[in-house]
Scaffold this motif. Sequence first.
Motif, short mmCIF file in Angstrom:
data_model
loop_
_atom_site.label_atom_id
_atom_site.label_comp_id
_atom_site.label_asym_id
_atom_site.label_seq_id
_atom_site.Cartn_x
_atom_site.Cartn_y
_atom_site.Cartn_z
N UNK A 68 65.86 0.08 -89.77
CA UNK A 68 65.40 1.41 -89.27
C UNK A 68 64.04 1.29 -88.64
N UNK A 69 63.96 2.03 -87.50
CA UNK A 69 62.71 2.39 -86.98
C UNK A 69 62.50 3.89 -86.84
N UNK A 70 61.46 4.02 -87.25
CA UNK A 70 61.11 5.82 -87.34
C UNK A 70 59.63 5.62 -86.75
N UNK A 71 59.55 6.57 -85.77
CA UNK A 71 58.16 6.72 -85.30
C UNK A 71 58.14 7.66 -83.86
N UNK A 72 57.26 7.42 -83.08
CA UNK A 72 57.05 8.16 -81.68
C UNK A 72 56.89 7.08 -80.50
N UNK A 73 57.58 7.41 -79.40
CA UNK A 73 57.45 6.49 -78.34
C UNK A 73 55.98 6.76 -77.70
N UNK A 74 55.71 5.82 -76.88
CA UNK A 74 54.30 5.77 -76.01
C UNK A 74 54.12 7.03 -75.38
N UNK A 75 54.92 7.63 -74.69
CA UNK A 75 54.73 8.92 -74.06
C UNK A 75 54.57 10.09 -75.20
N UNK A 76 55.18 9.90 -76.15
CA UNK A 76 54.74 11.02 -77.14
C UNK A 76 53.62 10.68 -77.92
N UNK A 77 53.17 9.35 -78.20
CA UNK A 77 51.91 9.31 -78.81
C UNK A 77 50.69 9.56 -77.92
N UNK A 78 51.03 9.49 -76.58
CA UNK A 78 49.76 9.81 -75.73
C UNK A 78 49.18 11.44 -76.02
N UNK A 80 48.14 14.57 -78.41
CA UNK A 80 47.30 14.72 -79.36
C UNK A 80 48.18 14.54 -80.49
N UNK A 81 47.89 13.59 -81.46
CA UNK A 81 48.64 13.31 -82.86
C UNK A 81 48.72 14.49 -83.77
N UNK A 82 50.12 14.82 -84.31
CA UNK A 82 49.92 15.82 -85.11
C UNK A 82 49.13 15.52 -86.48
N UNK A 83 48.80 16.53 -87.45
CA UNK A 83 48.16 16.44 -88.39
C UNK A 83 49.04 15.67 -89.30
N UNK A 84 48.71 14.46 -90.12
CA UNK A 84 49.81 13.88 -90.98
C UNK A 84 50.66 13.01 -90.40
N UNK A 85 50.65 12.72 -89.21
CA UNK A 85 51.47 11.75 -88.38
C UNK A 85 51.57 10.54 -89.04
N UNK A 86 52.73 9.87 -89.26
CA UNK A 86 52.98 8.60 -89.65
C UNK A 86 52.94 7.61 -88.57
N UNK A 87 52.63 6.31 -88.85
CA UNK A 87 52.34 5.48 -87.86
C UNK A 87 54.16 5.03 -87.48
N UNK A 88 54.28 4.22 -86.43
CA UNK A 88 55.51 3.59 -86.12
C UNK A 88 55.83 2.94 -87.17
N UNK A 89 57.13 2.81 -87.74
CA UNK A 89 57.44 1.89 -88.97
C UNK A 89 58.93 1.45 -88.57
N UNK A 90 59.11 0.07 -89.16
CA UNK A 90 60.23 -0.42 -89.25
C UNK A 90 60.50 -0.72 -90.76
N UNK A 91 61.89 0.00 -91.35
CA UNK A 91 62.35 -0.70 -92.48
C UNK A 91 63.27 -1.72 -92.26
N UNK A 92 63.22 -2.82 -93.25
CA UNK A 92 64.12 -4.06 -92.98
C UNK A 92 64.65 -3.90 -94.63
N UNK A 93 65.82 -4.08 -94.73
CA UNK A 93 66.57 -3.75 -95.77
C UNK A 93 67.06 -5.27 -96.36
N UNK A 94 66.52 -5.68 -97.54
CA UNK A 94 66.34 -7.19 -97.81
C UNK A 94 67.86 -7.48 -98.19
#
Length: 139
Positions: A68-78, A80-94
């Motif tokens: 699962x990918x959770x995060x923001x696209x480049x256009x959204x990232x350009x 101003x980041x919201x306070x407490x914004x998490x980095x783009x993340x991928x969860x892999x389920x073993x």
Amino acid sequence: MTSPGFNWADLTAPSTDDLERLAKSAFEALPGDFRHLCDGLVIQVEDFPDDDTLDDMQCESEFDLLGLFRGRGRAQSEATPATGQFPNMIWLYRRPILDFWADQEDTLGAIITHVLVHEIGHHFGLSDEDMLTIEESVE
């Protein structure tokens, strides 16, 4: 066919740390312009998705979701980041990945690469053809 000296009895299933190392290596092997879509990507490996994720993704089984990918696209990232914004993340389920691997002829590395490319690619609107081209570039 395995060599006569190969001892299957000593092998264990890849751990979450093993899969994390494999995933980071697979990510680094992807084309740079593709990796740039999610600068600073964090890859997290868990045994299974949590119950909220399973519900959100409408999964029937804890084995239905490989990543699962959770995060923001480049256009959204350009913006101003919201306070407490998490980095783009991928969860892999073993466990789902290992279960999927057991039914395939692909290597575990190829499956990890496939999941990474598709999680990133779908999030950024790439076509299946584009994602296949990216996967083939690292084989």
